[in-house]
Write a protein that holds these residues in place. Structure first.
Motif, short mmCIF file in Angstrom:
data_model
loop_
_atom_site.label_atom_id
_atom_site.label_comp_id
_atom_site.label_asym_id
_atom_site.label_seq_id
_atom_site.Cartn_x
_atom_site.Cartn_y
_atom_site.Cartn_z
N ILE A 148 48.50 -23.49 26.75
CA ILE A 148 48.42 -23.44 25.28
C ILE A 148 49.04 -22.16 24.75
CG2 ILE A 148 46.82 -23.33 23.35
CD1 ILE A 148 44.93 -25.13 24.93
N VAL A 149 48.68 -21.02 25.37
CA VAL A 149 49.21 -19.73 24.90
C VAL A 149 50.72 -19.67 25.08
CG1 VAL A 149 49.16 -17.25 25.32
CG2 VAL A 149 47.03 -18.55 25.31
N VAL A 150 51.19 -20.11 26.25
CA VAL A 150 52.63 -20.08 26.51
C VAL A 150 53.39 -21.00 25.57
CG1 VAL A 150 54.40 -20.60 28.24
CG2 VAL A 150 52.37 -19.32 28.89
N LEU A 151 52.84 -22.20 25.26
CA LEU A 151 53.50 -23.11 24.33
C LEU A 151 53.62 -22.49 22.94
CD1 LEU A 151 54.67 -25.90 23.74
CD2 LEU A 151 52.34 -26.70 23.27
N VAL A 152 52.56 -21.85 22.46
CA VAL A 152 52.61 -21.21 21.15
C VAL A 152 53.65 -20.10 21.12
CG1 VAL A 152 51.28 -19.83 19.50
CG2 VAL A 152 50.23 -21.81 20.60
N LEU A 153 53.80 -19.38 22.23
CA LEU A 153 54.77 -18.30 22.26
C LEU A 153 56.20 -18.78 22.47
CD1 LEU A 153 52.82 -15.69 24.42
CD2 LEU A 153 53.12 -15.69 21.96
N VAL A 154 56.38 -19.92 23.15
CA VAL A 154 57.72 -20.35 23.55
C VAL A 154 58.39 -21.17 22.46
CG1 VAL A 154 58.92 -21.89 25.16
CG2 VAL A 154 57.38 -20.17 26.01
N PRO A 193 58.78 -20.92 19.05
CA PRO A 193 59.76 -20.20 18.20
C PRO A 193 60.98 -19.71 18.97
CG PRO A 193 57.53 -19.42 17.78
CD PRO A 193 57.46 -20.26 19.01
N VAL A 194 60.73 -19.26 20.19
CA VAL A 194 61.87 -18.77 20.99
C VAL A 194 62.84 -19.90 21.27
CG1 VAL A 194 62.51 -17.70 23.18
CG2 VAL A 194 60.45 -16.95 22.00
N ARG A 195 62.32 -21.11 21.62
CA ARG A 195 63.22 -22.22 21.92
C ARG A 195 63.98 -22.67 20.67
NH1 ARG A 195 64.07 -26.16 25.92
NH2 ARG A 195 65.91 -27.29 25.21
N GLY A 213 57.57 -23.50 32.20
CA GLY A 213 58.52 -24.62 32.25
C GLY A 213 58.08 -25.78 31.37
N HIS A 214 56.79 -26.12 31.42
CA HIS A 214 56.27 -27.21 30.59
C HIS A 214 56.42 -26.88 29.10
CE1 HIS A 214 53.78 -30.63 29.49
NE2 HIS A 214 53.04 -29.82 28.74
N ALA A 215 56.09 -25.61 28.75
CA ALA A 215 56.20 -25.21 27.35
C ALA A 215 57.66 -25.21 26.90
CB ALA A 215 55.59 -23.82 27.15
N TRP A 216 58.58 -24.82 27.79
CA TRP A 216 60.00 -24.83 27.43
C TRP A 216 60.49 -26.24 27.17
CZ3 TRP A 216 63.18 -21.09 25.98
CH2 TRP A 216 64.54 -21.35 25.96
N ARG A 217 60.07 -27.20 27.99
CA ARG A 217 60.47 -28.59 27.76
C ARG A 217 59.86 -29.14 26.48
NH1 ARG A 217 59.66 -28.49 33.38
NH2 ARG A 217 57.53 -29.21 33.13
N VAL A 218 58.58 -28.87 26.26
CA VAL A 218 57.92 -29.34 25.02
C VAL A 218 58.55 -28.69 23.80
CG1 VAL A 218 55.74 -29.38 23.77
CG2 VAL A 218 55.78 -29.87 26.21
N ALA A 219 58.88 -27.39 23.90
CA ALA A 219 59.53 -26.70 22.78
C ALA A 219 60.90 -27.29 22.50
CB ALA A 219 59.63 -25.21 23.08
N ARG A 226 61.74 -30.45 22.96
CA ARG A 226 61.51 -31.70 22.21
C ARG A 226 61.14 -31.42 20.75
NH1 ARG A 226 57.90 -34.85 26.82
NH2 ARG A 226 59.56 -34.96 28.41
N ILE A 227 60.26 -30.42 20.55
CA ILE A 227 59.87 -30.06 19.18
C ILE A 227 61.09 -29.58 18.39
CG2 ILE A 227 58.49 -28.46 17.81
CD1 ILE A 227 56.40 -28.55 20.02
N SER A 228 61.95 -28.77 19.05
CA SER A 228 63.15 -28.28 18.38
C SER A 228 64.08 -29.42 17.99
CB SER A 228 63.87 -27.29 19.29
OG SER A 228 65.06 -26.85 18.69
N ARG A 229 64.24 -30.41 18.89
CA ARG A 229 65.08 -31.55 18.55
C ARG A 229 64.50 -32.35 17.39
NH1 ARG A 229 65.79 -31.69 24.13
NH2 ARG A 229 64.10 -33.20 24.39
#
Length: 322
Positions: free
Chosen positions: A27-33, A35-37, A204-210, A212-215
């Motif tokens: 959860i923490v990594v997803l919130v941080l990743v 905006p970066v993605r 890695g999971h947060a980067w992939r989810v980010a 998808r969110i970015s797309r």
């Protein structure tokens, strides 16, 4: 995007520490990743646009300018100046340096070297060989025997000192270090390995989810842009500007063009009439000043009639004359 394949270790049973660390960390990594993605995707799109629209044309222009301003002048300088100069210097070096040096080596240095080598053999090599065979060899054998004895003594001393140091270091360092590793560092390392592995998986999971969110955000922004700007502009162009343009073309431009063509035709006719009038006025003035021009006499261009005329049916030609 390829579907995420589970790692081979997912089939193994996981401990409570792994489960307790995984969910909050993800959860923490997803919130941080996220905006970066999104920033990364925006920078990637901007970079591709800058590369295709600015850098590549500028690079081609700089490459062409470099070829015209540097490569071709340098190639011409090399081909027409440096290469002939190098050949001339090579020929001069061969004539002025190499040939005299070869002659000097062949006729002066080689005989002098042979003489010095016979003299050095007689004065240095033979006495040095006699000294080596008669004196140095015996001294070397004696020194070797002394060195072997001293080496055996030092080996015995080194073996004893090494064994003592080995047991001292084993008791004072190795055993406490092994106990520290077994009791403290290994468990802490396992915990840190679990945390690091889960942090990597979460990243890695947060980067992939980010991604998808970015797309999704990009598609939504594209859809909003199309709805807010593109579609209204297209409708205004289709429903307002196109009929207005057709109206202006049919009501203004075409009549104006037809009038311009008629006016041009009338102007051309007026100019043709004016030119004809000027031509006639010039002819009248010329007749008034110089009179009527003389007409050439008519010349009778018909063939003469009579017996001298040669025809196909007559027999008065040179070939058929009796």
């Amino acid at each position: 995007m390829e579907p995420h394949k589970p790692s081979p270790r997912s089939a193994q049973p996981e401990g409570c520490l792994t489960v307790a660390v995984r969910v909050p960390l993800r959860i923490v990594v997803l919130v941080l990743v996220v905006p970066v993605r999104m920033a990364w995707d925006a920078l990637a799109v901007t970079g591709r646009l800058v590369r295709d629209a600015v850098l590549r044309p500028a690079g081609r222009a700089l490459l062409r300018a470099g070829e015209v301003l540097c490569v071709r002048p340098l190639a011409a300088l090399w081909r027409h100046v440096l290469v002939p100069a190098g050949r001339a210097l090579s020929w001069l070096g061969t004539v002025l340096v190499a040939v005299p040096a070869l002659w000097c080596h062949r006729h002066l240095l080689t005989p002098a070297g042979h003489a010095l080598a016979r003299l050095a053999r007689s004065l240095l090599v033979l006495p040095a060989r006699w000294l080596y065979d008669r004196v140095l060899v015996a001294l070397g054998h004696a020194a070797a025997r002394c060195a072997r004895g001293l080496g055996r003594l030092l080996a015995l001393l080194g073996t004893g000192i090494g064994a003592a140091l080995y047991w001292i270091l084993r008791i004072l360092l190795a055993l406490p270090a092994a106990a520290l590793w077994r009791r403290v560092l290994a468990p802490a390392g396992r915990v840190l390995a679990v945390v690091a592995r889960e942090a990597g998986d979460a990243l890695g999971h947060a980067w992939r989810v980010a991604g998808r969110i970015s797309r999704v955000v990009g598609r939504a922004l594209g859809t909003l842009f199309r709805w807010i700007f593109a579609e209204p502009l297209r409708r205004v162009y289709r429903t307002v500007l196109t009929p207005a343009g057709h109206l202006v073309r049919d009501a203004v431009l075409r009549p104006a063009a037809e009038g311009a063509r008629l006016a041009g035709r009338a102007v051309r006719e007026v100019l043709a009439g004016a030119r004809e009038t000027v031509r006639q006025a010039r002819a009248d003035v010329r007749r008034m000043l110089f009179g009527e021009p003389g007409r050439p006499a008519a010349v009778d261009r018909r063939e003469p009639h009579g017996p001298a005329t040669r025809t196909l049916g007559s027999s008065t030609t040179a070939l058929t004359k009796d």
